[in-house]
Write a protein that holds these residues in place. Structure first.
Motif, PDB file in Angstrom:
ATOM      1  N   ALA A 109       6.207  -1.431   7.773  1.00 56.66           N
ATOM      2  CA  ALA A 109       6.013  -1.381   6.412  1.00 56.66           C
ATOM      3  C   ALA A 109       6.416  -0.105   5.829  1.00 56.66           C
ATOM      4  CB  ALA A 109       4.555  -1.785   6.108  1.00 56.66           C
ATOM      5  N   ALA A 110       6.305   0.853   6.756  1.00 55.27           N
ATOM      6  CA  ALA A 110       6.498   2.409   6.258  1.00 55.27           C
ATOM      7  C   ALA A 110       8.021   2.487   6.115  1.00 55.27           C
ATOM      8  CB  ALA A 110       5.880   3.269   6.949  1.00 55.27           C
ATOM      9  N   GLU A 111       8.734   1.716   7.168  1.00 58.44           N
ATOM     10  CA  GLU A 111      10.267   2.024   6.994  1.00 58.44           C
ATOM     11  C   GLU A 111      10.780   1.186   5.868  1.00 58.44           C
ATOM     12  OE1 GLU A 111      10.654   2.376  11.813  1.00 58.44           O
ATOM     13  OE2 GLU A 111      11.360   0.656  10.721  1.00 58.44           O
ATOM     14  N   LEU A 112      10.307   0.065   5.584  1.00 61.05           N
ATOM     15  CA  LEU A 112      10.586  -0.600   4.344  1.00 61.05           C
ATOM     16  C   LEU A 112      10.403  -0.040   3.060  1.00 61.05           C
ATOM     17  CD1 LEU A 112      11.902  -3.483   3.241  1.00 61.05           C
ATOM     18  CD2 LEU A 112       9.508  -4.353   3.295  1.00 61.05           C
ATOM     19  N   ALA A 113       9.249   0.418   2.989  1.00 64.76           N
ATOM     20  CA  ALA A 113       8.826   1.341   1.624  1.00 64.76           C
ATOM     21  C   ALA A 113       9.873   2.378   1.396  1.00 64.76           C
ATOM     22  CB  ALA A 113       7.639   1.743   1.735  1.00 64.76           C
ATOM     23  N   ASP A 114      10.229   3.119   2.480  1.00 62.97           N
ATOM     24  CA  ASP A 114      11.019   4.300   2.306  1.00 62.97           C
ATOM     25  C   ASP A 114      12.360   3.749   2.071  1.00 62.97           C
ATOM     26  OD1 ASP A 114      11.488   7.186   2.938  1.00 62.97           O
ATOM     27  OD2 ASP A 114      12.657   6.299   4.299  1.00 62.97           O
ATOM     28  N   LEU A 115      12.928   2.568   2.855  1.00 64.15           N
ATOM     29  CA  LEU A 115      14.252   2.229   2.114  1.00 64.15           C
ATOM     30  C   LEU A 115      14.328   1.717   0.707  1.00 64.15           C
ATOM     31  CD1 LEU A 115      15.487   0.022   5.282  1.00 64.15           C
ATOM     32  CD2 LEU A 115      16.649   1.820   4.310  1.00 64.15           C
ATOM     33  N   MET A 116      12.929   0.994   0.321  1.00 68.99           N
ATOM     34  CA  MET A 116      12.918   0.652  -1.051  1.00 68.99           C
ATOM     35  C   MET A 116      13.073   1.765  -2.198  1.00 68.99           C
ATOM     36  SD  MET A 116      10.488  -2.604  -0.652  1.00 68.99           S
ATOM     37  CE  MET A 116      10.470  -2.955  -2.333  1.00 68.99           C
ATOM     38  N   ARG A 117      12.433   2.902  -1.620  1.00 74.18           N
ATOM     39  CA  ARG A 117      12.580   4.075  -2.579  1.00 74.18           C
ATOM     40  C   ARG A 117      13.900   4.671  -2.723  1.00 74.18           C
ATOM     41  NH1 ARG A 117       7.947   5.369   0.496  1.00 74.18           N
ATOM     42  NH2 ARG A 117       6.097   4.919  -0.444  1.00 74.18           N
ATOM     43  N   ARG A 118      14.661   4.799  -1.409  1.00 69.87           N
ATOM     44  CA  ARG A 118      15.665   5.390  -1.178  1.00 69.87           C
ATOM     45  C   ARG A 118      16.863   4.363  -2.147  1.00 69.87           C
ATOM     46  NH1 ARG A 118      16.380   9.522   2.609  1.00 69.87           N
ATOM     47  NH2 ARG A 118      14.253   9.715   3.664  1.00 69.87           N
ATOM     48  N   THR A 119      16.956   3.227  -1.895  1.00 67.98           N
ATOM     49  CA  THR A 119      17.788   2.180  -2.661  1.00 67.98           C
ATOM     50  C   THR A 119      17.621   2.175  -4.154  1.00 67.98           C
ATOM     51  OG1 THR A 119      16.637   0.435  -2.004  1.00 67.98           O
ATOM     52  CG2 THR A 119      18.512   1.280  -0.512  1.00 67.98           C
ATOM     53  N   GLY A 120      16.533   2.230  -4.289  1.00 64.70           N
ATOM     54  CA  GLY A 120      16.084   2.185  -6.047  1.00 64.70           C
ATOM     55  C   GLY A 120      16.077   0.784  -6.434  1.00 64.70           C
ATOM     56  N   PRO A 121      15.779   0.459  -7.620  1.00 63.89           N
ATOM     57  CA  PRO A 121      15.616  -0.989  -8.155  1.00 63.89           C
ATOM     58  C   PRO A 121      17.079  -1.660  -8.022  1.00 63.89           C
ATOM     59  CG  PRO A 121      14.672   0.587  -9.384  1.00 63.89           C
ATOM     60  CD  PRO A 121      15.416   1.222  -8.614  1.00 63.89           C
ATOM     61  N   ALA A 122      16.868  -3.060  -7.629  1.00 65.21           N
ATOM     62  CA  ALA A 122      17.961  -3.985  -7.231  1.00 65.21           C
ATOM     63  C   ALA A 122      18.969  -3.952  -8.614  1.00 65.21           C
ATOM     64  CB  ALA A 122      17.739  -5.186  -6.997  1.00 65.21           C
ATOM     65  N   GLU A 137       0.900  -1.270  -0.003  1.00 68.20           N
ATOM     66  CA  GLU A 137       0.006   0.136   0.047  1.00 68.20           C
ATOM     67  C   GLU A 137       0.887   1.215   0.122  1.00 68.20           C
ATOM     68  OE1 GLU A 137      -2.402  -0.464   3.383  1.00 68.20           O
ATOM     69  OE2 GLU A 137      -3.736  -1.921   2.549  1.00 68.20           O
ATOM     70  N   ARG A 138       2.167   1.292   0.629  1.00 67.38           N
ATOM     71  CA  ARG A 138       2.915   2.332   0.688  1.00 67.38           C
ATOM     72  C   ARG A 138       3.729   2.665  -0.460  1.00 67.38           C
ATOM     73  NH1 ARG A 138       1.156   0.745   5.172  1.00 67.38           N
ATOM     74  NH2 ARG A 138       0.886   2.130   6.997  1.00 67.38           N
ATOM     75  N   LEU A 139       4.030   1.554  -1.139  1.00 66.85           N
ATOM     76  CA  LEU A 139       4.740   1.640  -2.342  1.00 66.85           C
ATOM     77  C   LEU A 139       3.955   2.274  -3.790  1.00 66.85           C
ATOM     78  CD1 LEU A 139       6.923  -1.715  -2.151  1.00 66.85           C
ATOM     79  CD2 LEU A 139       7.712   0.238  -2.210  1.00 66.85           C
ATOM     80  N   GLY A 140       2.766   1.816  -3.510  1.00 66.55           N
ATOM     81  CA  GLY A 140       1.809   2.220  -4.504  1.00 66.55           C
ATOM     82  C   GLY A 140       1.999   1.797  -6.067  1.00 66.55           C
ATOM     83  N   GLY A 141       1.165   1.129  -6.413  1.00 68.57           N
ATOM     84  CA  GLY A 141       1.493   0.468  -8.132  1.00 68.57           C
ATOM     85  C   GLY A 141       2.583  -0.404  -8.136  1.00 68.57           C
ATOM     86  N   ALA A 142       3.037  -1.037  -7.002  1.00 75.67           N
ATOM     87  CA  ALA A 142       3.899  -2.080  -7.079  1.00 75.67           C
ATOM     88  C   ALA A 142       3.151  -3.517  -7.402  1.00 75.67           C
ATOM     89  CB  ALA A 142       4.890  -2.334  -5.789  1.00 75.67           C
ATOM     90  N   PRO A 143       3.914  -4.158  -8.099  1.00 71.37           N
ATOM     91  CA  PRO A 143       3.238  -5.674  -8.380  1.00 71.37           C
ATOM     92  C   PRO A 143       3.181  -6.294  -7.130  1.00 71.37           C
ATOM     93  CG  PRO A 143       5.705  -5.491  -9.141  1.00 71.37           C
ATOM     94  CD  PRO A 143       5.223  -4.327  -8.647  1.00 71.37           C
ATOM     95  N   GLU A 144       2.342  -7.420  -7.371  1.00 74.75           N
ATOM     96  CA  GLU A 144       1.861  -8.298  -6.327  1.00 74.75           C
ATOM     97  C   GLU A 144       3.375  -8.969  -6.031  1.00 74.75           C
ATOM     98  OE1 GLU A 144      -0.780  -9.327  -4.379  1.00 74.75           O
ATOM     99  OE2 GLU A 144      -1.548  -7.648  -5.286  1.00 74.75           O
TER     100      GLU A 144
END
Length: 234
Positions: free
Chosen positions: A168-181, A29-36
């Protein structure tokens, strides 16, 4: 953003999978538009994991799970508590991975147990494991005891709901900051790690946990520099 969930619950249904699903839903929900999210059920891979330890090579099905985890932009890892620690199946799966495969990857750790007294497993067992693997672990970890599942099913106590939302909010924030693998500097060769080094009758198909320290290794960003790069500017 690709989110992968590793769950080590042994029963079906299990509170471990239930917690994993709630965390994945909240992060999505926090990533918005992310695939399942991709879910890796370790109970279905138990024989494959044991076989990888014996042969030194993952089979096709286990290779698929390993590739999913190493290629994820973020990871949720959930285990039941056995004998005051993570389960042997959970540890065995991460033993099969190349020890550099999770370097720099955002990870949310979580666990389930029958009593709140086992909640320290998150800090004395799981966090050190992922620190060794050089993952970036969210500050908030989530533990769910039996009493946290208020009415069963989708219902759970307010305290657990708050922890899930915060983590979940912390994980989503970290994922945005680090970018795609795929866009990160390569830290590991992902072709078929061997658990116990090269097989007696032939070469290993990839890096070995017990392999030659002089083998070619791609450059790894120092952890301190990596953390500095993702901290918000003051």
């Amino acid at each position: 953003m690709k989110l992968v969930v590793v769950t080590a619950g042994l029963t079906q249904p299990s509170s471990t999978r239930l917690l994993a699903d709630r965390l994945a839903r909240a992060a999505g929900e926090r990533l918005g538009g992310a695939p399942e999210p991709v879910v890796v059920e370790l109970r279905d891979l138990a024989v494959d994991i044991a076989g990888a330890f014996v042969t030194g090579f993952p089979n096709t099905r286990l290779r698929g799970a390993i590739d999913a985890v190493t290629g994820a932009d973020g990871l949720i890892a959930v285990t039941p508590v056995f004998t005051a620690s993570y389960s042997g199946l959970f540890k065995s799966f991460f033993d099969v991975l190349d020890p550099r495969a999770l370097a720099g990857k955002p990870v949310l750790i979580a666990a389930t147990g029958g009593t709140p007294r086992h909640s320290l497993v998150l800090e004395h067992a799981m966090r050190p494991l992922f620190a060794y693997l050089r993952a970036v672990v969210t500050p908030t970890a989530v533990y769910a005891a039996t009493e946290d599942w208020g009415g069963g099913g989708d219902a759970y106590a307010d305290g657990l709901a708050d922890r899930i939302d915060r983590a979940a909010a912390e994980l989503a924030d970290l994922m945005r900051r680090t970018g795609p693998a795929a866009a990160r500097p390569a830290a590991v060769e992902t072709g078929g790690p061997s658990v116990n080094g090269p097989a007696a009758d032939g070469p290993s198909s990839g890096p070995s946990v017990d392999g030659d320290a002089g083998a070619d290794v791609e450059e790894v960003i120092p952890f301190e520099e990596y953390l500095a790069s993702i901290r918000p500017s003051s």
